[in-house]
Design a protein around this motif. Sequence first.
Motif, PDB file in Angstrom:
ATOM      1  N   ALA A   1       0.825  -1.210   0.000  1.00  0.00           N
ATOM      2  CA  ALA A   1       0.000   0.000   0.000  1.00  0.00           C
ATOM      3  C   ALA A   1       0.857   1.258   0.000  1.00  0.00           C
ATOM      4  N   VAL A   2       1.915   1.281   0.811  1.00  0.00           N
ATOM      5  CA  VAL A   2       2.760   2.479   0.849  1.00  0.00           C
ATOM      6  C   VAL A   2       3.667   2.573  -0.370  1.00  0.00           C
ATOM      7  N   CYS A   3       3.701   1.519  -1.166  1.00  0.00           N
ATOM      8  CA  CYS A   3       4.506   1.538  -2.393  1.00  0.00           C
ATOM      9  C   CYS A   3       3.641   1.723  -3.638  1.00  0.00           C
ATOM     10  N   GLY A   4       2.421   2.194  -3.454  1.00  0.00           N
ATOM     11  CA  GLY A   4       1.602   2.553  -4.602  1.00  0.00           C
ATOM     12  C   GLY A   4       0.289   1.813  -4.741  1.00  0.00           C
ATOM     13  N   ASP A   5       0.131   0.675  -4.109  1.00  0.00           N
ATOM     14  CA  ASP A   5      -1.126  -0.074  -4.197  1.00  0.00           C
ATOM     15  C   ASP A   5      -2.032   0.304  -3.032  1.00  0.00           C
ATOM     16  N   SER A   6      -2.334   1.608  -2.913  1.00  0.00           N
ATOM     17  CA  SER A   6      -3.035   2.116  -1.733  1.00  0.00           C
ATOM     18  C   SER A   6      -4.418   1.509  -1.535  1.00  0.00           C
ATOM     19  N   VAL A   7      -5.023   0.975  -2.581  1.00  0.00           N
ATOM     20  CA  VAL A   7      -6.336   0.351  -2.441  1.00  0.00           C
ATOM     21  C   VAL A   7      -6.288  -0.813  -1.443  1.00  0.00           C
ATOM     22  N   LEU A   8      -5.108  -1.396  -1.246  1.00  0.00           N
ATOM     23  CA  LEU A   8      -4.979  -2.510  -0.308  1.00  0.00           C
ATOM     24  C   LEU A   8      -5.270  -2.096   1.136  1.00  0.00           C
ATOM     25  N   LEU A   9      -5.152  -0.808   1.438  1.00  0.00           N
ATOM     26  CA  LEU A   9      -5.478  -0.343   2.790  1.00  0.00           C
ATOM     27  C   LEU A   9      -6.933  -0.621   3.142  1.00  0.00           C
ATOM     28  N   THR A  10      -7.791  -0.677   2.130  1.00  0.00           N
ATOM     29  CA  THR A  10      -9.204  -0.941   2.392  1.00  0.00           C
ATOM     30  C   THR A  10      -9.443  -2.383   2.835  1.00  0.00           C
ATOM     31  N   GLU A  11      -8.471  -3.240   2.625  1.00  0.00           N
ATOM     32  CA  GLU A  11      -8.602  -4.646   3.017  1.00  0.00           C
ATOM     33  C   GLU A  11      -8.250  -4.882   4.481  1.00  0.00           C
ATOM     34  N   ILE A  12      -7.602  -3.910   5.105  1.00  0.00           N
ATOM     35  CA  ILE A  12      -7.129  -4.069   6.479  1.00  0.00           C
ATOM     36  C   ILE A  12      -7.936  -3.136   7.378  1.00  0.00           C
ATOM     37  N   PRO A  13      -8.604  -3.668   8.392  1.00  0.00           N
ATOM     38  CA  PRO A  13      -9.354  -2.780   9.286  1.00  0.00           C
ATOM     39  C   PRO A  13      -8.450  -1.667   9.825  1.00  0.00           C
ATOM     40  N   PHE A  14      -8.970  -0.436   9.815  1.00  0.00           N
ATOM     41  CA  PHE A  14      -8.161   0.723  10.189  1.00  0.00           C
ATOM     42  C   PHE A  14      -7.537   0.564  11.568  1.00  0.00           C
ATOM     43  N   ALA A  15      -8.301   0.058  12.518  1.00  0.00           N
ATOM     44  CA  ALA A  15      -7.793  -0.086  13.890  1.00  0.00           C
ATOM     45  C   ALA A  15      -6.637  -1.083  13.980  1.00  0.00           C
ATOM     46  N   GLU A  16      -6.516  -1.982  13.004  1.00  0.00           N
ATOM     47  CA  GLU A  16      -5.444  -2.982  13.014  1.00  0.00           C
ATOM     48  C   GLU A  16      -4.197  -2.532  12.260  1.00  0.00           C
TER      49      GLU A  16
END
Length: 181
Positions: free
Chosen positions: A94-109
């Motif tokens: 995600a930090v290397c450009g595939d930011s959509v992957l952040l939506t797969e990980i619960p924010f609190a985690e």
Amino acid sequence: MNREAANTLFQAHATARLRGDAAEATRLASRIGPELHMKHAVFLTALLAGIIVEEYGSRPDPSDLAELTKRLHARHFEGGSTFNALYAEAMIRAVCGDSVLLTEIPFAEQPSYMWAVMTELVDPDITVAELTERFDLAEEAGMNWMSETLESTIQNHPKRSGQPTEEPTPPTADASEKESA
């Protein structure tokens, strides 16, 4: 808490975490209240990005990521653990450009996965100079992200941002007569 004080707190907390000082990290984490959670999330994400780029470059090799994911799984996944090493890999991607992957990980985690990656990659004996360099890069990255986000918001939602919009000018009678001639 002003920006400078918050950054000092975040850096002290990160230093304790990265150096393995659990007691100090816990003490400092207790000072990061709800009003600072979003700033802290941006700081952590930017710090993670800097560490990843330092270690693997901006486009990590998939085999390097697979090896890291395997190490993280071995270190963190125990009997009753809910640790998902693929989430840690997703944070890296995600930090290397595939930011959509952040939506797969619960924010609190997300912070726990960021810390798992960072503590795996950063030597606990990291020098003050090396930490300062990483913190400076994280601050710069965070400021750039915030600036880009604001700019994008203004461009995509000018009426909501209070910025003047360019209204199309209705054609004058003279202009429409010239076009029909």
